[in-house]
Write a protein that holds these residues in place. Structure first.
Motif, PDB file in Angstrom:
ATOM      1  N   GLU A   1       0.944  -1.177  -0.210  1.00 25.47           N
ATOM      2  CA  GLU A   1      -0.088   0.002  -0.147  1.00 25.47           C
ATOM      3  C   GLU A   1       0.887   1.085  -0.017  1.00 25.47           C
ATOM      4  OE1 GLU A   1      -2.910   0.201   3.018  1.00 25.47           O
ATOM      5  OE2 GLU A   1      -3.711   2.299   2.397  1.00 25.47           O
ATOM      6  N   ALA A   2       1.846   1.198   0.617  1.00 25.36           N
ATOM      7  CA  ALA A   2       2.904   2.325   0.618  1.00 25.36           C
ATOM      8  C   ALA A   2       3.480   2.638  -0.708  1.00 25.36           C
ATOM      9  CB  ALA A   2       4.010   2.084   1.607  1.00 25.36           C
ATOM     10  N   ILE A   3       3.662   1.407  -1.589  1.00 29.93           N
ATOM     11  CA  ILE A   3       4.380   1.636  -2.784  1.00 29.93           C
ATOM     12  C   ILE A   3       3.210   2.291  -3.890  1.00 29.93           C
ATOM     13  CG2 ILE A   3       4.826   0.456  -4.745  1.00 29.93           C
ATOM     14  CD1 ILE A   3       6.684  -1.357  -3.008  1.00 29.93           C
TER      15      ILE A   3
ATOM     16  N   THR B   1       3.395   5.763  -5.411  1.00 34.68           N
ATOM     17  CA  THR B   1       3.162   5.602  -6.986  1.00 34.68           C
ATOM     18  C   THR B   1       2.021   6.834  -7.389  1.00 34.68           C
ATOM     19  OG1 THR B   1       3.953   3.585  -7.030  1.00 34.68           O
ATOM     20  CG2 THR B   1       2.814   4.285  -9.101  1.00 34.68           C
ATOM     21  N   ALA B   2       1.032   6.529  -6.746  1.00 34.15           N
ATOM     22  CA  ALA B   2      -0.006   7.531  -7.164  1.00 34.15           C
ATOM     23  C   ALA B   2       0.102   9.104  -7.068  1.00 34.15           C
ATOM     24  CB  ALA B   2      -1.290   7.400  -6.265  1.00 34.15           C
TER      25      ALA B   2
ATOM     26  N   PRO C   1       0.441   4.112 -14.249  1.00 40.21           N
ATOM     27  CA  PRO C   1       0.046   3.420 -13.250  1.00 40.21           C
ATOM     28  C   PRO C   1       0.615   2.026 -12.992  1.00 40.21           C
ATOM     29  CG  PRO C   1      -1.693   4.527 -14.030  1.00 40.21           C
ATOM     30  CD  PRO C   1      -0.665   4.773 -14.993  1.00 40.21           C
ATOM     31  N   GLY C   2       1.272   1.270 -14.193  1.00 36.62           N
ATOM     32  CA  GLY C   2       1.684   0.080 -14.097  1.00 36.62           C
ATOM     33  C   GLY C   2       3.166   0.159 -13.309  1.00 36.62           C
ATOM     34  N   PHE C   3       3.565   1.221 -12.954  1.00 34.03           N
ATOM     35  CA  PHE C   3       4.849   1.383 -12.140  1.00 34.03           C
ATOM     36  C   PHE C   3       4.828   0.818 -10.919  1.00 34.03           C
ATOM     37  CE2 PHE C   3       8.206   3.877  -9.787  1.00 34.03           C
ATOM     38  CZ  PHE C   3       9.202   3.376 -10.298  1.00 34.03           C
ATOM     39  N   ALA C   4       3.522   0.967 -10.172  1.00 32.16           N
ATOM     40  CA  ALA C   4       3.385   0.278  -8.891  1.00 32.16           C
ATOM     41  C   ALA C   4       3.333  -1.178  -8.697  1.00 32.16           C
ATOM     42  CB  ALA C   4       2.075   0.790  -8.220  1.00 32.16           C
TER      43      ALA C   4
ATOM     44  N   PRO D   1      12.885   0.988 -15.796  1.00 33.61           N
ATOM     45  CA  PRO D   1      12.166   2.342 -16.311  1.00 33.61           C
ATOM     46  C   PRO D   1      11.216   2.354 -17.135  1.00 33.61           C
ATOM     47  CG  PRO D   1      14.570   2.160 -17.336  1.00 33.61           C
ATOM     48  CD  PRO D   1      14.196   1.010 -16.459  1.00 33.61           C
ATOM     49  N   ASP D   2      10.373   1.008 -17.541  1.00 31.27           N
ATOM     50  CA  ASP D   2       9.648   0.887 -18.574  1.00 31.27           C
ATOM     51  C   ASP D   2       8.360   1.782 -18.319  1.00 31.27           C
ATOM     52  OD1 ASP D   2      11.134  -1.203 -18.973  1.00 31.27           O
ATOM     53  OD2 ASP D   2       9.692  -2.978 -18.333  1.00 31.27           O
ATOM     54  N   HIS D   3       7.846   1.859 -17.059  1.00 36.65           N
ATOM     55  CA  HIS D   3       6.641   2.730 -16.849  1.00 36.65           C
ATOM     56  C   HIS D   3       7.093   4.430 -16.492  1.00 36.65           C
ATOM     57  CE1 HIS D   3       4.561  -1.178 -16.643  1.00 36.65           C
ATOM     58  NE2 HIS D   3       3.669  -0.287 -17.324  1.00 36.65           N
ATOM     59  N   VAL D   4       8.281   4.569 -16.552  1.00 40.41           N
ATOM     60  CA  VAL D   4       8.934   5.766 -15.936  1.00 40.41           C
ATOM     61  C   VAL D   4       8.739   6.774 -17.303  1.00 40.41           C
ATOM     62  CG1 VAL D   4      10.693   7.142 -14.969  1.00 40.41           C
ATOM     63  CG2 VAL D   4      10.133   4.820 -14.257  1.00 40.41           C
TER      64      VAL D   4
END
Lengths: 157, 98
Positions: free
Chosen positions: A25-27, A31-32, A42-45, A73-76
């Motif tokens: 939940e912290a992650i 991320t949000a 959003p996929g980063f989380a 870095p895919d979702h960055v």
């Protein structure tokens, strides 16, 4: 000097008084904040959480343990760091272990790194922060994001 | 020249932290060595050129036959950093293969 932590950090990426029940939940919460400003998708989380379970990022820093969750870095979209100051610590497995050793992390530094070589200075500054025990203590007491950011700038100055 | 691998899980964050610390230390001590950065899945004991592997993640035991393997987490937390750097210096001063 554009790629320093001093320049990257912003008050909307520093969350204080965060109430979460566990590391996942912290992650998600951190991320949000990065999704909100377009730095990650959003996929980063999910990427970060998956990686955390295989390669944990809890660190036994003193006097407070921290965690530095991150992922490929895919979702960055743009490099960023989101800092979460938790009201109560959550368990993160300790880095370099198979997950059998956990620690109570009170401060979470979520790292979104787009291009490593451009973020070397930022990463170096981050090490300085987590090795400054007095800063970790002060951050845990920060009343708001602006105060936390000022404390960080003072440490990096 | 001696070679140090700095290794972490993704090859992004903590191996960069190790690289910065190690490069600074080697320069201060006047120790000549090259520092190469990898993610753990990129290295293999068969093609390992390192004299020392400094890592923040678990390194398979087979590597211990070809290099000195040192846990680098203290360089990130700062706790016990001096001892780790001394082990690194010590391992780099040993003749190759011993």
């Amino acid at each position: 000097m554009q790629n320093t932590l001093t320049n990257l950090l912003r008050t909307d990426h520093i969350l204080v008084n965060v109430n979460v029940k566990d590391a996942q939940e912290a992650i998600q919460t951190l991320t949000a904040a990065l999704v909100e400003t377009g730095h990650v998708s959003p996929g980063f989380a999910e990427d970060v959480w998956k990686r955390e379970q295989t390669f944990p990022t809890g660190l036994p820093t003193q006097p407070l343990a921290v965690a530095i969750p991150h992922a490929d870095p895919d979702h960055v979209n743009k490099s960023a760091v989101c800092i979460g100051v938790l009201n109560a610590p959550v368990l993160f497995a300790q880095m370099g272990t198979d997950g059998s050793t956990s620690l109570d992390a009170r401060l979470i530094f979520l790292l979104a790194v787009k291009e490593r070589e451009k973020q070397v200075e930022m990463i170096g500054q981050l090490v300085k922060l987590i090795q400054t025990g007095s800063l970790l203590e002060d951050l845990a007491q920060a009343k708001d994001s602006a105060e936390a950011l000022a404390l960080i700038h003072k440490t990096l100055a | 020249m001696k070679t140090v691998y700095v290794v972490c899980a993704t090859g992004i964050a903590t191996s960069t932290m190790l690289r910065l610390k190690v490069e600074k230390f080697l320069e201060e001590q006047g120790i000549e060595a090259r520092v190469l950065q990898y993610r753990v899945t990129e290295i293999s004991p068969e093609r390992c050129e390192a004299d020392v592997i400094l890592a923040t993640t678990e390194i398979p035991p087979e590597f211990e036959k070809v290099a000195a393997v040192i846990n680098g987490i203290s360089l990130i937390t700062g706790i016990g950093q001096g001892e780790t750097l001394q082990s690194l210096a010590h391992a780099l001063q040993r003749p190759k293969g011993e």
